[in-house]
Design a protein around this motif. Structure first.
Motif, PDB file in Angstrom:
ATOM      1  N   ASP A 118      87.001  -5.848 -26.222  1.00 57.38           N
ATOM      2  CA  ASP A 118      88.082  -5.986 -25.469  1.00 57.38           C
ATOM      3  C   ASP A 118      88.153  -7.349 -24.751  1.00 57.38           C
ATOM      4  O   ASP A 118      89.046  -7.866 -24.308  1.00 57.38           O
ATOM      5  CB  ASP A 118      88.372  -5.015 -24.469  1.00 57.38           C
ATOM      6  N   ARG A 119      86.832  -7.785 -24.549  1.00 60.65           N
ATOM      7  CA  ARG A 119      86.648  -9.224 -23.712  1.00 60.65           C
ATOM      8  C   ARG A 119      86.330 -10.173 -24.678  1.00 60.65           C
ATOM      9  O   ARG A 119      85.909 -11.283 -24.226  1.00 60.65           O
ATOM     10  CB  ARG A 119      85.725  -8.932 -22.566  1.00 60.65           C
ATOM     11  N   LYS A 120      86.367  -9.969 -25.902  1.00 58.13           N
ATOM     12  CA  LYS A 120      86.004 -10.867 -26.975  1.00 58.13           C
ATOM     13  C   LYS A 120      84.606 -11.331 -26.655  1.00 58.13           C
ATOM     14  O   LYS A 120      84.234 -12.537 -27.165  1.00 58.13           O
ATOM     15  CB  LYS A 120      86.847 -12.175 -26.875  1.00 58.13           C
ATOM     16  N   LEU A 121      83.710 -10.706 -26.584  1.00 55.37           N
ATOM     17  CA  LEU A 121      82.097 -10.931 -26.426  1.00 55.37           C
ATOM     18  C   LEU A 121      81.451 -10.171 -27.481  1.00 55.37           C
ATOM     19  O   LEU A 121      81.970  -8.979 -28.234  1.00 55.37           O
ATOM     20  CB  LEU A 121      81.763 -10.066 -25.108  1.00 55.37           C
ATOM     21  N   LEU A 122      80.632 -10.713 -27.929  1.00 57.88           N
ATOM     22  CA  LEU A 122      79.624 -10.367 -29.061  1.00 57.88           C
ATOM     23  C   LEU A 122      78.699  -9.449 -28.521  1.00 57.88           C
ATOM     24  O   LEU A 122      78.198  -9.707 -27.447  1.00 57.88           O
ATOM     25  CB  LEU A 122      78.960 -11.751 -29.753  1.00 57.88           C
ATOM     26  N   ILE A 123      78.421  -8.375 -29.389  1.00 60.13           N
ATOM     27  CA  ILE A 123      77.343  -7.390 -28.799  1.00 60.13           C
ATOM     28  C   ILE A 123      76.412  -6.814 -29.803  1.00 60.13           C
ATOM     29  O   ILE A 123      76.693  -6.994 -31.030  1.00 60.13           O
ATOM     30  CB  ILE A 123      78.377  -5.779 -28.462  1.00 60.13           C
ATOM     31  N   ASN A 124      75.235  -6.714 -29.468  1.00 65.38           N
ATOM     32  CA  ASN A 124      74.268  -6.114 -30.494  1.00 65.38           C
ATOM     33  C   ASN A 124      73.998  -4.675 -29.926  1.00 65.38           C
ATOM     34  O   ASN A 124      73.841  -4.517 -28.783  1.00 65.38           O
ATOM     35  CB  ASN A 124      72.938  -6.505 -30.148  1.00 65.38           C
ATOM     36  N   VAL A 125      74.075  -3.606 -30.645  1.00 62.61           N
ATOM     37  CA  VAL A 125      73.998  -2.223 -30.379  1.00 62.61           C
ATOM     38  C   VAL A 125      72.586  -1.781 -31.296  1.00 62.61           C
ATOM     39  O   VAL A 125      72.465  -1.888 -32.318  1.00 62.61           O
ATOM     40  CB  VAL A 125      74.943  -1.338 -30.697  1.00 62.61           C
ATOM     41  N   ALA A 126      71.419  -1.269 -30.175  1.00 56.08           N
ATOM     42  CA  ALA A 126      70.392  -1.092 -30.698  1.00 56.08           C
ATOM     43  C   ALA A 126      70.267   0.082 -31.868  1.00 56.08           C
ATOM     44  O   ALA A 126      70.972   0.914 -31.625  1.00 56.08           O
ATOM     45  CB  ALA A 126      69.470  -0.813 -29.665  1.00 56.08           C
ATOM     46  N   ASP A 127      69.907  -0.273 -32.952  1.00 55.47           N
ATOM     47  CA  ASP A 127      69.541   0.674 -34.247  1.00 55.47           C
ATOM     48  C   ASP A 127      70.712   1.289 -34.504  1.00 55.47           C
ATOM     49  O   ASP A 127      70.929   2.396 -35.505  1.00 55.47           O
ATOM     50  CB  ASP A 127      68.542   1.956 -33.624  1.00 55.47           C
ATOM     51  N   LYS A 128      72.003   0.351 -34.583  1.00 53.68           N
ATOM     52  CA  LYS A 128      73.160   0.807 -35.126  1.00 53.68           C
ATOM     53  C   LYS A 128      73.612  -0.510 -35.629  1.00 53.68           C
ATOM     54  O   LYS A 128      74.655  -1.373 -35.544  1.00 53.68           O
ATOM     55  CB  LYS A 128      74.154   1.290 -34.220  1.00 53.68           C
ATOM     56  N   PRO A 129      73.081  -1.060 -36.917  1.00 51.40           N
ATOM     57  CA  PRO A 129      73.487  -2.319 -37.577  1.00 51.40           C
ATOM     58  C   PRO A 129      75.023  -2.181 -37.759  1.00 51.40           C
ATOM     59  O   PRO A 129      75.611  -3.472 -37.691  1.00 51.40           O
ATOM     60  CB  PRO A 129      72.669  -2.059 -38.877  1.00 51.40           C
ATOM     61  N   LEU A 131      77.402  -1.088 -35.996  1.00 54.21           N
ATOM     62  CA  LEU A 131      77.931  -1.561 -34.749  1.00 54.21           C
ATOM     63  C   LEU A 131      77.856  -2.994 -34.159  1.00 54.21           C
ATOM     64  O   LEU A 131      78.351  -3.489 -33.243  1.00 54.21           O
ATOM     65  CB  LEU A 131      77.776  -0.515 -33.586  1.00 54.21           C
ATOM     66  N   CYS A 132      77.102  -3.639 -35.022  1.00 55.14           N
ATOM     67  CA  CYS A 132      76.489  -5.143 -34.334  1.00 55.14           C
ATOM     68  C   CYS A 132      77.205  -6.070 -34.788  1.00 55.14           C
ATOM     69  O   CYS A 132      77.666  -6.252 -35.878  1.00 55.14           O
ATOM     70  CB  CYS A 132      74.767  -5.259 -34.616  1.00 55.14           C
ATOM     71  N   ASP A 133      77.304  -6.978 -33.792  1.00 53.26           N
ATOM     72  CA  ASP A 133      78.013  -8.401 -34.109  1.00 53.26           C
ATOM     73  C   ASP A 133      76.909  -9.306 -34.521  1.00 53.26           C
ATOM     74  O   ASP A 133      77.192 -10.424 -35.277  1.00 53.26           O
ATOM     75  CB  ASP A 133      78.981  -8.929 -33.114  1.00 53.26           C
TER      76      ASP A 133
END
Length: 503
Positions: A118-129, A131-133
């Motif tokens: 929603d804020r145009k931010l890149l995110i890494n979600v642990a152990d969920k490839p 969902l990762c940017d």
């Protein structure tokens, strides 16, 4: 199809479906960004550790209702890390530049991801490839050099294993090369094309291309010193030693034995960087040569062989000059002291010989232990007291007729120094140590075993150029096993013969 200029280093762009790993590697300046990490458990700790190891001055806010004690311990030394103990709300990302979700709640991780997007931010979600940017890949670091490894999220375990392999394979001294190249780059003038050509010329040696300019002063020093010393030694021995003149007139079969032995031992030494002294001394003692004379023969032969080998390693860029300076003077002092002591006891050879045999027996087991552990990962820190190591190595080498390589080289490598640079440095410093030890032996002794000495000198000199070239092309482990077994058996035989005579 896109047309590219002929000098372009780009390849033809293929359709997306033809590609495998479509990730684009980047290196972020985390010290200029604000990272928000959500999660204070084991996964959060792992992510935080990775961030801080690569960017110690990164500004990180870590948010969680509960934290492991290890998290507080870690952040205690990082003042730019802010620990906030609370439940996550989407407003926590208002000041974020990059986000990492590392909780064990999959629904919460999805909520954090949506808030980030929603804020145009890149995110890494642990152990969920899926969902990762972006991914946090495994990193290999040698000073300013960093290599990122990614498996496209398929197998973090393989990425870690590759990290370990590259970490061991890349020398620690590589950062020195990097800094030197930066200095070279800063001194270059002219247009871009000229700078590229100059850097290509300098770096050609890294792939076996053009060699660096030769150091004529060092070349003249090594060769001039060797030739001058041999001429002086031959002239002095001709007038001082009647036995030497007799030897010149009549070649003894002993000469040929030691000629072949010297050649073989120098080849072995070139392959594994050690054992010439211990093998030559063990062989000399088994042939009836007294300890002091045996050590003198070893040191005389090592002047030429190590001078040649040291020069070859210098030409191949295998010398660490800082390490060389730390080893040289203490090594010379130790060698001269040891040679003087052993020469003073030459008249008691029947008693010193079994002592030296015990010493070679110990070295045999040392070489055997190195052969067993040659492929094991080294975890010890680098040796700090280099001068003390050189002093002890030079003394023991002179007294026992060998051990400089077995002691000094193996200690340096076991301490984490790169084998190739350690080998080249030890070889070059050995030239000067052997020179001073030999001068001490010649001054103190009136030997009659010049056939053995000459055989070792000529045989090892003939093998030296070949030995330096094959140092990285032969299985060191198999050779070390063979050498260790031979040295141990011959030393035990010598000790048993002494005990039989005494009894």
């Amino acid at each position: 199809m896109t047309l590219l200029p002929e000098d372009s280093n780009l390849t033809e762009v293929k359709p997306a479906e033809a590609l495998g790993n479509q990730l684009f590697p980047v290196f972020l300046k985390l010290n200029n960004l604000h990272t928000v990490l959500v999660g204070g458990g084991n996964v959060g700790l792992e992510k935080l550790t990775a961030l801080l190891q690569n960017s110690p001055v990164a500004a990180v806010t870590i948010i969680s209702k509960d934290f492991l004690p290890a998290v507080h311990t870690l952040v205690a030394t990082y003042p730019l890390v802010n620990v906030v103990q609370k439940s996550f709300t989407d407003t926590d990302l208002d000041s974020a530049d990059i986000v990492i979700a590392a909780t064990n709640d999959s629904d919460l991780n999805k909520y954090i991801r949506q808030s980030a997007h929603d804020r145009k931010l890149l995110i890494n979600v642990a152990d969920k490839p899926e969902l990762c940017d972006f991914y946090l890949g495994s990193i290999v670091q040698k000073g300013d050099l960093k290599i990122g490894i990614s498996t496209n999220g398929k197998s973090p375990t393989i990425a870690k294993r590759l990290k370990e392999v590259l970490g061991e394979a890349l020398p620690a001294d590589l950062d020195i090369t990097l800094q030197q190249m930066n200095e070279v780059r800063n001194t270059l003038s002219g247009d871009f094309t000229h700078k590229v050509k100059e850097l290509n010329r300098v770096t050609a040696v890294l792939i076996g291309g053009q060699k660096p300019p030769s150091n004529k002063n060092l070349k003249l020093l090594v060769w001039g010193t060797s030739i001058a010393f041999l001429l002086i030694a031959i002239a002095a021995l001709w007038y001082k030693e009647p036995a030497f003149r007799d030897y010149v007139e009549t070649i003894s079969p002993m000469f040929y034995y030691f000629l072949g032995a010297g050649f073989l031992f120098a080849l072995i030494d070139g392959a594994i960087g050690m054992s010439y002294g211990v093998t030559s001394t063990t062989f000399s003692l088994s042939m009836g040569i007294p300890p002091a004379s045996a050590s003198m023969g070893v040191h005389l032969s090592e002047i030429m062989s190590n001078g040649i080998a040291g020069w070859m390693h210098y030409r191949m860029g295998n010398v660490n000059w800082k390490l060389f300076k730390l080893l040289l003077l203490p090594g010379v002092v130790g060698a001269v002291t040891g040679a003087y002591l052993l020469s003073s006891l030459e008249h008691y050879a029947q008693y010193t010989k079994p002592v030296i045999s015990v010493y070679t027996l110990i070295l045999g087991f040392v070489i055997l232990s190195k052969a067993i552990s040659i492929n094991r990962k080294r975890t010890g820190g680098k040796i700090k007291k280099i001068s003390l190591l050189g002093l002890g190595g030079g003394f023991i080498d002179a007294v026992g007729g060998g051990g400089w390589g077995s002691i000094v080289l193996s200690t340096l490598i076991a301490g984490g120094r790169h084998p190739r640079f350690s080998l080249g440095t030890v070889k070059l410093s050995r030239f000067f140590i052997a020179l001073m030890g030999s001068l001490t032996f010649i001054t103190m002794l009136n030997s009659s075993h010049w056939d053995a000495v000459a055989g070792l000198v000529i045989g090892s000199a003939l093998a030296s150029p070949v030995a330096a070239r094959i140092s990285n092309k032969i299985s060191a482990k198999a050779i070390m096993f063979s050498v260790a077994v031979i040295v141990i058996l011959i030393s035990i035989r010598s000790i048993i013969n002494f005990l039989i005579k005494v009894i």
